[in-house]
Design a protein around this motif. Structure first.
Motif, short mmCIF file in Angstrom:
data_model
loop_
_atom_site.label_atom_id
_atom_site.label_comp_id
_atom_site.label_asym_id
_atom_site.label_seq_id
_atom_site.Cartn_x
_atom_site.Cartn_y
_atom_site.Cartn_z
N ILE A 90 0.83 -1.21 0.00
CA ILE A 90 0.00 0.00 0.00
C ILE A 90 0.86 1.25 0.00
O ILE A 90 0.61 2.21 -0.77
N LEU A 91 1.90 1.28 0.84
CA LEU A 91 2.78 2.45 0.90
C LEU A 91 3.58 2.61 -0.39
O LEU A 91 3.85 3.73 -0.83
N THR A 92 3.95 1.49 -1.03
CA THR A 92 4.67 1.56 -2.30
C THR A 92 3.80 2.20 -3.38
O THR A 92 4.25 3.09 -4.13
N LEU A 93 2.54 1.76 -3.49
CA LEU A 93 1.63 2.35 -4.47
C LEU A 93 1.39 3.82 -4.19
O LEU A 93 1.30 4.64 -5.12
N THR A 94 1.31 4.19 -2.93
CA THR A 94 1.13 5.59 -2.57
C THR A 94 2.32 6.43 -3.00
O THR A 94 2.16 7.52 -3.58
N MET A 95 3.54 5.94 -2.73
CA MET A 95 4.73 6.69 -3.11
C MET A 95 4.87 6.80 -4.63
O MET A 95 5.27 7.86 -5.15
N ILE A 96 4.53 5.73 -5.36
CA ILE A 96 4.60 5.79 -6.82
C ILE A 96 3.60 6.80 -7.36
O ILE A 96 3.91 7.56 -8.29
N SER A 97 2.41 6.85 -6.78
CA SER A 97 1.40 7.81 -7.22
C SER A 97 1.88 9.25 -6.98
O SER A 97 1.72 10.12 -7.86
N ILE A 102 4.48 14.43 -9.04
CA ILE A 102 5.62 15.36 -9.10
C ILE A 102 6.19 15.43 -10.51
O ILE A 102 6.58 16.51 -10.98
N ILE A 103 6.22 14.32 -11.23
CA ILE A 103 6.66 14.33 -12.63
C ILE A 103 5.76 15.25 -13.45
O ILE A 103 6.23 16.04 -14.28
#
Length: 460
Positions: A90-97, A102-103
């Motif tokens: 869950i935290l990985t998907l949040t950080m990727i989003s 930011i991109i």
């Protein structure tokens, strides 16, 4: 609490000291006094040495669990293994989003992100040193550490401003002074910190103070110089920033997944949870991902054009005629692939071929940054650098592989890709004096005439 441990028994002669001589009848008192002074000197010199073995290194208190309460309740019925799996996911998907957001916000926000990550990683490493040696109350350690961070950032980012914002600097008289004497100012600032460190030296703490001085400088080498290279890569085009970073992220995720579901064979003792199955699965997944990501990003100017600062619009722009590296080319297939694919040629962007090299490094060499970090944490008996991200540890835990990647990409670009940058050369010419610009103009004109590119003008 830590203790200063003295060597038991006779410590023996210290470096540069001769053994005490036995006294004689004539000068016994003098020799005894001299021997006593030497023994006291030896105690002073050896008493403050940190002679602890690895087993004596104090354990830093474990970080508290920072998992949001809502996740704790939702996953309360799962085993600790699967609970950690879901929290990490869950935290990985949040950080990727958030990274995608930011991109979308542009290159300047990416630069701020890199700077923020650099500062946080520096803080995490320095904090470990401070906690381990906190009982010694080393004077000015944290203050000087942050001061050196500011000095080194001032130097590196000042160099970037001078390289990429020359036209803007030319309009500002105050900035011209700072850029002209940038290296002298940077050296003066560092020298002031160096003198403050020397003045802060305290008896009984000398060795530890020099140890922490080295700790700070190695931390600066790991964090500041590498983040500077990341930004240099970003200026070459966002694709040189995104493909390497996303390849490391992909390798981290896929190696974890392959290891979680199929891992049986331990890979390295430094990281007992790492397996050969995860390492190999992560390698193939990363190469495929990098190849596909390179194909998708090569289509858009926003990702492939070098980032330039336009003074007329006062912002960064990514508009250009894409280089040959990002133009489709036809390649003849090897004979064994022709039979399989039933075609003679395939259309690819040349950058896709380069992406294979980037992905290979990210999956084969990049993990050694993680192994290095694991060894560092084992040396100080800590599980994570911090508890910033639930299930992941600190920021440094997530970016330990990225720093090796940044250096490789920078070296790869300068070695195999980048030639002279016309826009950068033009920016440097614009800051010269008029007579210097005219001299360069005449020299360039004569050079082009000699090569037959320009026709010589007839003088009447």
């Amino acid at each position: 609490m830590l203790e200063l441990r003295y060597r038991g028994g006779d410590p023996g002669p210290g470096p540069g000291l001769s053994p005490p001589r036995e006294g004689n009848a004539a000068g016994g008192d003098h020799e005894t006094e001299s021997t006593s002074d030497k023994e006291t000197d030896i105690d002073d010199r050896y008493g403050d040495l940190d002679s602890r073995a690895d087993s004596d290194v104090p354990e830093i208190p474990l970080s508290s669990d920072q998992t949001p309460e809502i996740l704790q309740k939702a996953l309360s019925g799962l085993s600790s293994r699967w609970k950690n799996w879901w929290i990490r996911g869950i935290l990985t998907l949040t950080m990727i989003s958030l990274f995608f957001l930011i991109i979308y916000m542009g290159s300047f926000m990416l630069m701020l992100l890199v700077l923020g990550i650099q500062v946080k990683c520096f803080h995490e490493i320095i904090t470990i040193g401070y906690r381990v040696y906190h009982s010694y109350d080393l004077p000015w350690f944290r203050t000087l550490s942050w001061y050196f961070l500011l000095c080194v950032n001032y130097f590196f980012y000042g160099e970037t401003v001078a390289d990429y914002f020359a036209t803007f600097v030319q309009r500002e008289e105050q900035l011209q002074f700072l850029i002209r004497y940038h290296r002298f100012i940077s050296f003066a600032l560092y020298l002031a910190g160096f003198c403050m460190f020397v003045l802060s030296l305290v008896k009984k703490h000398y060795r530890l103070q020099f140890y922490m001085f080295a700790w700070t400088h190695v931390t600066l080498l790991i964090t500041v110089t590498q983040s500077h290279l990341v930004i240099q890569n970003l200026f070459e085009g966002m694709i040189w920033f995104l493909v390497p970073i996303s390849s490391v992220i992909c390798n981290d995720i896929t190696a974890y997944l392959f290891g979680f579901f199929f891992g049986r064979t331990p890979l390295i003792k430094l990281s007992p949870k790492k397996t050969w199955e995860g390492f190999i699965g992560g390698f193939f997944s990363t190469v495929v991902f990098g190849f596909m990501a390179a194909y998708m990003l090569s289509k858009y100017q926003y990702f492939v054009c070098p980032i330039e600062y336009r003074s007329d619009v006062n912002s960064f722009v990514t508009e250009c005629e894409p280089a040959d590296l990002f133009q489709l080319h036809s390649y003849s297939l090897p004979s064994f692939l022709k039979a399989v694919l039933r075609r003679e040629t395939v259309s690819l962007y040349p950058f896709q071929i380069h992406s294979i090299a980037l992905s290979t490094f990210a999956s084969l060499i990049g993990p050694f940054g993680g192994f290095f970090a694991s060894g560092f944490k084992r040396a100080f008996k800590i599980k994570d650098f911090a508890n910033t991200i639930p299930g992941h540890g600190g920021i440094m835990d997530r970016f330990d592989c990225q720093y090796l990647m940044a250096t490789f990409v920078h070296v790869y670009i300068t070695s195999f890709i980048r030639g002279p940058n016309p826009s950068k050369v033009l920016q440097q010419l614009l800051v010269l004096q008029p007579d210097q610009q005219l001299s360069i103009y005449r020299t360039l004109k004569m050079h082009l005439i000699e090569k037959g590119i320009l026709q010589p003008t007839l003088k009447v």
